[in-house]
Design a protein around this motif. Structure first.
Motif, PDB file in Angstrom:
ATOM      1  N   GLU A 305       0.804  -1.225   0.000  1.00  0.00           N
ATOM      2  CA  GLU A 305       0.000   0.000   0.000  1.00  0.00           C
ATOM      3  C   GLU A 305       0.834   1.270   0.000  1.00  0.00           C
ATOM      4  OE1 GLU A 305      -2.607  -0.450   3.302  1.00  0.00           O
ATOM      5  OE2 GLU A 305      -3.857  -1.976   2.329  1.00  0.00           O
ATOM      6  N   GLN A 306       2.070   1.195   0.442  1.00  0.00           N
ATOM      7  CA  GLN A 306       2.949   2.366   0.398  1.00  0.00           C
ATOM      8  C   GLN A 306       3.756   2.399  -0.890  1.00  0.00           C
ATOM      9  OE1 GLN A 306       2.278   4.339   2.958  1.00  0.00           O
ATOM     10  NE2 GLN A 306       1.003   2.670   3.743  1.00  0.00           N
ATOM     11  N   LEU A 307       4.158   1.236  -1.356  1.00  0.00           N
ATOM     12  CA  LEU A 307       5.040   1.153  -2.513  1.00  0.00           C
ATOM     13  C   LEU A 307       4.317   1.418  -3.828  1.00  0.00           C
ATOM     14  CD1 LEU A 307       8.039   0.573  -2.831  1.00  0.00           C
ATOM     15  CD2 LEU A 307       7.476  -1.835  -3.221  1.00  0.00           C
ATOM     16  N   ARG A 308       3.131   0.873  -3.975  1.00  0.00           N
ATOM     17  CA  ARG A 308       2.416   1.008  -5.256  1.00  0.00           C
ATOM     18  C   ARG A 308       2.127   2.467  -5.629  1.00  0.00           C
ATOM     19  NH1 ARG A 308       0.655  -3.712  -7.496  1.00  0.00           N
ATOM     20  NH2 ARG A 308       0.783  -5.583  -6.182  1.00  0.00           N
ATOM     21  N   PRO A 309       1.636   3.293  -4.696  1.00  0.00           N
ATOM     22  CA  PRO A 309       1.407   4.702  -5.075  1.00  0.00           C
ATOM     23  C   PRO A 309       2.678   5.427  -5.500  1.00  0.00           C
ATOM     24  CG  PRO A 309       0.229   4.172  -3.051  1.00  0.00           C
ATOM     25  CD  PRO A 309       1.135   3.014  -3.335  1.00  0.00           C
ATOM     26  N   ILE A 310       3.808   5.064  -4.909  1.00  0.00           N
ATOM     27  CA  ILE A 310       5.079   5.693  -5.291  1.00  0.00           C
ATOM     28  C   ILE A 310       5.401   5.370  -6.748  1.00  0.00           C
ATOM     29  CG2 ILE A 310       7.570   5.690  -4.908  1.00  0.00           C
ATOM     30  CD1 ILE A 310       6.998   5.191  -1.936  1.00  0.00           C
ATOM     31  N   TRP A 311       5.313   4.088  -7.097  1.00  0.00           N
ATOM     32  CA  TRP A 311       5.610   3.690  -8.471  1.00  0.00           C
ATOM     33  C   TRP A 311       4.600   4.280  -9.444  1.00  0.00           C
ATOM     34  CZ3 TRP A 311       9.489   0.726 -10.746  1.00  0.00           C
ATOM     35  CH2 TRP A 311      10.447   0.231  -9.866  1.00  0.00           C
ATOM     36  N   ARG A 312       3.343   4.298  -9.045  1.00  0.00           N
ATOM     37  CA  ARG A 312       2.326   4.878  -9.923  1.00  0.00           C
ATOM     38  C   ARG A 312       2.607   6.360 -10.145  1.00  0.00           C
ATOM     39  NH1 ARG A 312      -4.197   5.337  -8.625  1.00  0.00           N
ATOM     40  NH2 ARG A 312      -4.706   6.617 -10.429  1.00  0.00           N
ATOM     41  N   GLY A 313       2.895   7.089  -9.070  1.00  0.00           N
ATOM     42  CA  GLY A 313       3.147   8.525  -9.194  1.00  0.00           C
ATOM     43  C   GLY A 313       4.370   8.838 -10.039  1.00  0.00           C
ATOM     44  N   MET A 314       5.398   8.000  -9.951  1.00  0.00           N
ATOM     45  CA  MET A 314       6.623   8.247 -10.706  1.00  0.00           C
ATOM     46  C   MET A 314       6.427   8.038 -12.205  1.00  0.00           C
ATOM     47  SD  MET A 314       9.875   6.775  -8.561  1.00  0.00           S
ATOM     48  CE  MET A 314       9.376   5.077  -8.830  1.00  0.00           C
ATOM     49  N   HIS A 315       5.473   7.182 -12.585  1.00  0.00           N
ATOM     50  CA  HIS A 315       5.407   6.773 -13.983  1.00  0.00           C
ATOM     51  C   HIS A 315       4.096   7.110 -14.685  1.00  0.00           C
ATOM     52  CE1 HIS A 315       9.259   4.801 -13.644  1.00  0.00           C
ATOM     53  NE2 HIS A 315       8.846   4.203 -12.538  1.00  0.00           N
ATOM     54  N   GLU A 316       3.229   7.858 -14.007  1.00  0.00           N
ATOM     55  CA  GLU A 316       2.023   8.308 -14.709  1.00  0.00           C
ATOM     56  C   GLU A 316       2.387   9.240 -15.861  1.00  0.00           C
ATOM     57  OE1 GLU A 316      -1.783   8.325 -11.732  1.00  0.00           O
ATOM     58  OE2 GLU A 316      -0.177   9.739 -11.254  1.00  0.00           O
ATOM     59  N   GLN A 317       3.477   9.991 -15.674  1.00  0.00           N
ATOM     60  CA  GLN A 317       4.014  10.829 -16.742  1.00  0.00           C
ATOM     61  C   GLN A 317       5.286  10.173 -17.263  1.00  0.00           C
ATOM     62  OE1 GLN A 317       2.274  13.472 -17.770  1.00  0.00           O
ATOM     63  NE2 GLN A 317       0.772  13.066 -16.136  1.00  0.00           N
ATOM     64  N   HIS A 318       5.448  10.125 -18.561  1.00  0.00           N
ATOM     65  CA  HIS A 318       6.621   9.489 -19.140  1.00  0.00           C
ATOM     66  C   HIS A 318       7.045  10.247 -20.395  1.00  0.00           C
ATOM     67  CE1 HIS A 318       4.126   7.758 -22.364  1.00  0.00           C
ATOM     68  NE2 HIS A 318       3.229   7.578 -21.415  1.00  0.00           N
ATOM     69  N   SER A 319       8.173   9.866 -20.950  1.00  0.00           N
ATOM     70  CA  SER A 319       8.745  10.570 -22.104  1.00  0.00           C
ATOM     71  C   SER A 319       8.707   9.734 -23.371  1.00  0.00           C
ATOM     72  CB  SER A 319      10.206  10.950 -21.788  1.00  0.00           C
ATOM     73  OG  SER A 319      10.291  11.732 -20.624  1.00  0.00           O
ATOM     74  N   TYR A 320       7.768   8.802 -23.430  1.00  0.00           N
ATOM     75  CA  TYR A 320       7.702   7.897 -24.585  1.00  0.00           C
ATOM     76  C   TYR A 320       6.280   7.868 -25.145  1.00  0.00           C
ATOM     77  CZ  TYR A 320      12.035   6.411 -22.345  1.00  0.00           C
ATOM     78  OH  TYR A 320      13.273   6.386 -21.768  1.00  0.00           O
ATOM     79  N   PRO A 321       5.858   8.949 -25.813  1.00  0.00           N
ATOM     80  CA  PRO A 321       4.477   9.014 -26.305  1.00  0.00           C
ATOM     81  C   PRO A 321       4.105   7.886 -27.259  1.00  0.00           C
ATOM     82  CG  PRO A 321       5.850  10.742 -27.275  1.00  0.00           C
ATOM     83  CD  PRO A 321       6.630  10.155 -26.165  1.00  0.00           C
ATOM     84  N   GLU A 322       5.087   7.335 -27.969  1.00  0.00           N
ATOM     85  CA  GLU A 322       4.795   6.241 -28.903  1.00  0.00           C
ATOM     86  C   GLU A 322       4.404   4.960 -28.169  1.00  0.00           C
ATOM     87  OE1 GLU A 322       9.360   6.236 -28.514  1.00  0.00           O
ATOM     88  OE2 GLU A 322       7.662   7.570 -28.188  1.00  0.00           O
ATOM     89  N   TYR A 323       4.673   4.923 -26.859  1.00  0.00           N
ATOM     90  CA  TYR A 323       4.311   3.754 -26.050  1.00  0.00           C
ATOM     91  C   TYR A 323       3.309   4.136 -24.959  1.00  0.00           C
ATOM     92  CZ  TYR A 323       8.319   1.501 -28.295  1.00  0.00           C
ATOM     93  OH  TYR A 323       9.195   0.972 -29.214  1.00  0.00           O
ATOM     94  N   ASP A 324       2.466   5.082 -25.254  1.00  0.00           N
ATOM     95  CA  ASP A 324       1.537   5.589 -24.232  1.00  0.00           C
ATOM     96  C   ASP A 324       0.616   4.489 -23.707  1.00  0.00           C
ATOM     97  OD1 ASP A 324       0.537   8.019 -22.814  1.00  0.00           O
ATOM     98  OD2 ASP A 324      -1.333   7.435 -23.798  1.00  0.00           O
ATOM     99  N   ALA A 325       0.090   3.654 -24.606  1.00  0.00           N
ATOM    100  CA  ALA A 325      -0.813   2.581 -24.174  1.00  0.00           C
ATOM    101  C   ALA A 325      -0.096   1.600 -23.254  1.00  0.00           C
ATOM    102  CB  ALA A 325      -1.372   1.848 -25.395  1.00  0.00           C
ATOM    103  N   GLU A 326       1.164   1.298 -23.569  1.00  0.00           N
ATOM    104  CA  GLU A 326       1.928   0.372 -22.743  1.00  0.00           C
ATOM    105  C   GLU A 326       2.192   0.954 -21.351  1.00  0.00           C
ATOM    106  OE1 GLU A 326       2.614  -0.806 -26.956  1.00  0.00           O
ATOM    107  OE2 GLU A 326       2.512   1.079 -25.842  1.00  0.00           O
ATOM    108  N   TRP A 327       2.516   2.256 -21.307  1.00  0.00           N
ATOM    109  CA  TRP A 327       2.758   2.875 -20.002  1.00  0.00           C
ATOM    110  C   TRP A 327       1.474   2.940 -19.184  1.00  0.00           C
ATOM    111  CZ3 TRP A 327       7.014   3.494 -17.401  1.00  0.00           C
ATOM    112  CH2 TRP A 327       8.233   3.571 -18.082  1.00  0.00           C
ATOM    113  N   SER A 328       0.345   3.186 -19.843  1.00  0.00           N
ATOM    114  CA  SER A 328      -0.939   3.196 -19.123  1.00  0.00           C
ATOM    115  C   SER A 328      -1.197   1.834 -18.494  1.00  0.00           C
ATOM    116  CB  SER A 328      -2.078   3.559 -20.074  1.00  0.00           C
ATOM    117  OG  SER A 328      -1.921   4.879 -20.553  1.00  0.00           O
TER     118      SER A 328
END
Length: 361
Positions: A305-328
């Protein structure tokens, strides 16, 4: 006289030498240096026949393979006995260990530490738990702080000495305990860990280090594109989930890294463990099956419960628009314990939904 022997016999003899002596021999004589690839190959085949058979390929860099196989041999001597931990600890439970380990992961993110440091710290923790009982639960967090501090000190590089000395100040560790422990207690506990942990464990690579090596190989051999970082990121997350699980600590770090990458590759419709990675890691797909199953089970069962929000928050924004569906999709996996979205996309699975909705899965 030695050099007058047939080349095949020279290679056989060189292959029996320890690594340092073999390297010295090959570097000291121009005639021998021409035999280097064959000598390293023979050394691998002599010392690790089963692993070397998997590693064989036309373009194998046998000295690099020797180094990798040496690391695999070393890590076998650094693994804690899960049974011994369970027998030794009468107060600290596996749940307590999971809570402390998750908190150490949080601290490592807050302090922007290299991601390998927390793996080293947890290895120190398990080494202690295998050998000494924790006498009072109130001292368990202090043990975790000492393991993290010792790991940070052992992982520092010469270029970081001045900055790291400030970060290693015992007062910083006492502060994040909300005053539960004093700087003196942190210092004393760190000394206990520093003296208890053997040098071979301090030098042993951890699962995140192996993952980085496997990922480099995967991009080099075009198993993945370098920009497909969603695959690497998911594998990294699975390895951190595994840190929370005592059972996983009994598996070799290289095995866990290979299994995590294999699960992630498969999740994104890649070949789960292609020949290029089999040859480099010297693992066959069948070798990874049990560890992969455990990682999938952890994703389905570990609340984190502590770890998952951290990972989610770090990767909701990314620099790979061509892989947007994969990051979602990766963010959905981070969001909660669930089997959804971890299997191959070709498999029958529910359609993507909002990450918030996944929290009730």
């Amino acid at each position: 006289m030695f050099l007058s022997l047939p080349s095949e016999l020279i290679v056989d003899i060189l292959g029996l030498l320890p690594a340092r002596d073999l390297a010295a021999a090959l570097c000291s004589c121009a005639s021998l240096s021409a035999l280097a690839p064959h000598a390293w190959q023979k050394a691998c085949q002599t010392r690790w026949p089963a692993w070397a058979a998997i590693a064989a390929e036309p373009e194998a860099q046998w000295r690099r393979q020797y180094e990798l196989l040496s690391l695999r041999e070393q890590e076998a001597g650094c693994l804690p006995s899960v049974a011994a931990v369970r027998q030794t600890q009468q107060i600290v439970t596996e749940r307590h260990r999971a809570i402390l380990t998750e908190w150490l992961c949080e601290v490592s993110f807050d302090w922007d530490l290299d991601s390998t440091v927390v793996f080293k710290a947890v290895a120190y923790l398990d080494h202690f738990l295998e050998r000494q009982p924790v006498e009072a639960l109130s001292r368990f967090q202090l043990l975790g702080l000492a393991c993290l501090r010792a790991a940070m000190g052992d992982a520092r590089k010469p270029s970081q000495l001045e900055d790291m000395e400030k970060r290693l100040d015992a007062k910083n560790f006492a502060y994040i305990s909300d005053g539960t422990y004093t700087a003196g207690e942190v210092e004393a506990e760190t000394q206990i860990i520093a003296e208890l942990v053997p040098q071979h464990l301090k030098r042993c690579p951890n699962a995140k280090m192996f993952l980085r090596s496997f990922w480099y190989r995967a991009t080099l051999r075009q198993v993945v594109h370098a920009d497909e970082m969603h695959i690497y990121t998911l594998a990294s997350f699975l390895l951190q989930l595994a840190l929370l699980d005592l059972e996983c600590s009994g598996h070799a770090p290289s095995l866990m890294a290979a299994a995590a990458l294999s699960v992630s590759l498969e999740a994104f419709d890649k070949e789960a463990w292609p020949a290029a990675l089999q040859q480099f890691g010297s693992y066959l797909p069948s070798d990874l099956a049990a560890a992969k199953a455990r990682l999938v089970e952890l994703q389905a069962s570990q609340a984190a419960e502590q770890l998952r929000p951290i990972w989610r928050g770090m990767h909701e924004q990314h620099s790979y628009p061509e892989y947007d569906a994969e990051w979602s999709r990766v963010v959905l996996i981070f969001s909660c314990a669930s089997r959804s979205h971890l299997g191959p996309r070709g498999a029958s699975s529910p359609p993507p939904q909002d990450a918030a909705a996944m929290l009730v899965d």
